[in-house]
Each structure stands twice: as C-alpha cells, then as structure tokens.
Design a protein around this motif. Structure first.
Motif, PDB file in Angstrom:
ATOM      1  N   MET A  75      43.639 -52.338 -12.617  1.00 36.59           N
ATOM      2  CA  MET A  75      43.306 -53.595 -12.393  1.00 36.59           C
ATOM      3  C   MET A  75      45.119 -53.810 -11.427  1.00 36.59           C
ATOM      4  N   VAL A  76      44.814 -54.768 -10.445  1.00 36.91           N
ATOM      5  CA  VAL A  76      46.126 -54.820  -9.675  1.00 36.91           C
ATOM      6  C   VAL A  76      46.776 -55.857 -10.245  1.00 36.91           C
ATOM      7  N   LYS A  77      48.267 -55.978 -10.240  1.00 39.24           N
ATOM      8  CA  LYS A  77      48.900 -56.986 -10.907  1.00 39.24           C
ATOM      9  C   LYS A  77      50.234 -57.075 -10.246  1.00 39.24           C
ATOM     10  N   HIS A  78      50.925 -58.296 -10.325  1.00 40.23           N
ATOM     11  CA  HIS A  78      51.953 -58.619  -9.472  1.00 40.23           C
ATOM     12  C   HIS A  78      53.224 -58.950 -10.522  1.00 40.23           C
ATOM     13  N   MET A  79      54.421 -58.474 -10.159  1.00 38.68           N
ATOM     14  CA  MET A  79      55.532 -59.236 -10.958  1.00 38.68           C
ATOM     15  C   MET A  79      56.716 -59.609  -9.795  1.00 38.68           C
ATOM     16  N   THR A  80      57.149 -60.753 -10.193  1.00 34.75           N
ATOM     17  CA  THR A  80      58.281 -61.290  -9.378  1.00 34.75           C
ATOM     18  C   THR A  80      59.555 -61.414 -10.207  1.00 34.75           C
ATOM     19  N   ILE A  81      60.649 -60.757  -9.513  1.00 33.74           N
ATOM     20  CA  ILE A  81      61.833 -60.687 -10.067  1.00 33.74           C
ATOM     21  C   ILE A  81      62.819 -61.535  -9.237  1.00 33.74           C
TER      22      ILE A  81
ATOM     23  N   ILE B 168      60.713 -51.477 -13.401  1.00 36.73           N
ATOM     24  CA  ILE B 168      60.103 -50.141 -13.298  1.00 36.73           C
ATOM     25  C   ILE B 168      60.124 -49.150 -14.212  1.00 36.73           C
ATOM     26  N   SER B 169      61.224 -48.757 -14.428  1.00 39.11           N
ATOM     27  CA  SER B 169      61.837 -47.810 -15.351  1.00 39.11           C
ATOM     28  C   SER B 169      61.281 -48.297 -16.863  1.00 39.11           C
TER      29      SER B 169
ATOM     30  N   GLU C 132      53.077 -48.371 -18.346  1.00 38.16           N
ATOM     31  CA  GLU C 132      51.689 -49.106 -17.958  1.00 38.16           C
ATOM     32  C   GLU C 132      51.606 -49.240 -16.619  1.00 38.16           C
ATOM     33  N   ILE C 133      52.465 -48.639 -15.637  1.00 35.30           N
ATOM     34  CA  ILE C 133      52.073 -48.474 -14.424  1.00 35.30           C
ATOM     35  C   ILE C 133      51.586 -47.272 -13.863  1.00 35.30           C
ATOM     36  N   LEU C 134      50.416 -47.415 -12.990  1.00 38.10           N
ATOM     37  CA  LEU C 134      49.650 -46.401 -12.473  1.00 38.10           C
ATOM     38  C   LEU C 134      50.256 -46.136 -11.166  1.00 38.10           C
ATOM     39  N   GLU C 135      50.301 -46.799 -10.412  1.00 38.91           N
ATOM     40  CA  GLU C 135      50.982 -46.827  -9.193  1.00 38.91           C
ATOM     41  C   GLU C 135      51.396 -47.892  -8.537  1.00 38.91           C
ATOM     42  N   ILE C 136      52.830 -48.175  -7.602  1.00 36.57           N
ATOM     43  CA  ILE C 136      53.397 -49.208  -6.922  1.00 36.57           C
ATOM     44  C   ILE C 136      52.694 -49.328  -5.762  1.00 36.57           C
TER      45      ILE C 136
ATOM     46  N   THR D 110      58.731 -59.404  -4.919  1.00 36.66           N
ATOM     47  CA  THR D 110      57.302 -59.464  -5.681  1.00 36.66           C
ATOM     48  C   THR D 110      56.968 -57.797  -5.794  1.00 36.66           C
ATOM     49  N   VAL D 111      56.470 -57.299  -6.822  1.00 37.18           N
ATOM     50  CA  VAL D 111      56.154 -55.852  -7.010  1.00 37.18           C
ATOM     51  C   VAL D 111      54.587 -55.954  -7.250  1.00 37.18           C
ATOM     52  N   THR D 112      53.830 -55.246  -6.304  1.00 43.25           N
ATOM     53  CA  THR D 112      52.408 -55.187  -6.473  1.00 43.25           C
ATOM     54  C   THR D 112      52.027 -53.617  -7.120  1.00 43.25           C
ATOM     55  N   TYR D 113      51.227 -53.780  -8.296  1.00 44.49           N
ATOM     56  CA  TYR D 113      51.060 -52.575  -8.930  1.00 44.49           C
ATOM     57  C   TYR D 113      49.779 -52.349  -9.368  1.00 44.49           C
ATOM     58  N   LYS D 114      49.317 -51.120  -9.753  1.00 45.13           N
ATOM     59  CA  LYS D 114      48.160 -51.050 -10.290  1.00 45.13           C
ATOM     60  C   LYS D 114      48.596 -50.626 -11.779  1.00 45.13           C
ATOM     61  N   GLU D 115      47.766 -51.330 -12.880  1.00 43.35           N
ATOM     62  CA  GLU D 115      48.142 -51.253 -14.051  1.00 43.35           C
ATOM     63  C   GLU D 115      47.403 -49.928 -14.519  1.00 43.35           C
ATOM     64  N   ARG D 116      48.007 -49.130 -15.448  1.00 38.95           N
ATOM     65  CA  ARG D 116      47.295 -48.034 -16.021  1.00 38.95           C
ATOM     66  C   ARG D 116      46.360 -48.381 -17.215  1.00 38.95           C
ATOM     67  N   SER D 117      45.062 -48.159 -17.022  1.00 43.28           N
ATOM     68  CA  SER D 117      44.209 -48.488 -18.292  1.00 43.28           C
ATOM     69  C   SER D 117      43.771 -47.311 -19.044  1.00 43.28           C
ATOM     70  N   ASP D 118      43.850 -47.096 -20.191  1.00 43.59           N
ATOM     71  CA  ASP D 118      43.933 -46.114 -21.044  1.00 43.59           C
ATOM     72  C   ASP D 118      42.399 -45.897 -21.507  1.00 43.59           C
TER      73      ASP D 118
END
Length: 57
Positions: free
Chosen positions: A1-7, A24-25, A30-34, A49-57
């Motif tokens: 799933m693609v998610k966004h985080m704004t700092i 990120i660290s 929980e982050i598969l890919e930035i 804004t960081v757009t990333y793919k969330e790791r799904s287990d």
C-alpha cells in the motif's frame, strides 16, 4: 500500500532533511520502499512529503 507522511519545519528549514532521515530510520521496519520525497515552502514554513510503500507481512 502506498502512503504519505508530511513533516514540517519552521524558520529556515535547515532541520527538515534531518527530521526526514530520523523518521525513516525510526520506521524502517514498516517501509518497503521510498518512492519520492517532495519539498515545498510557504514563507518560513517548510514541508517535506514522503511517499512510500508500506511493508505488508
């Protein structure tokens, strides 16, 4: 799933990249890919804004 985080950083924005790398660290398990990091500013408010793919287990 693609998610966004704004700092947000205020002032001159000089701490923004450090805040991103810290987030990120702290969340690397929980982050598969930035996918992208976009930077913007409005006056002396800086956003990243960081757009990333969330790791799904």
């Amino acid at each position: 799933m693609v998610k966004h985080m704004t700092i947000v950083d205020y002032g001159d924005g000089s701490d923004l990249k450090e805040k991103i790398y810290d987030w990120i660290s702290e969340n690397e398990g929980e982050i598969l890919e930035i996918i992208d990091i976009e930077y913007e500013n409005s006056g002396n408010i800086f956003y990243a804004t960081v757009t990333y793919k969330e790791r799904s287990d």
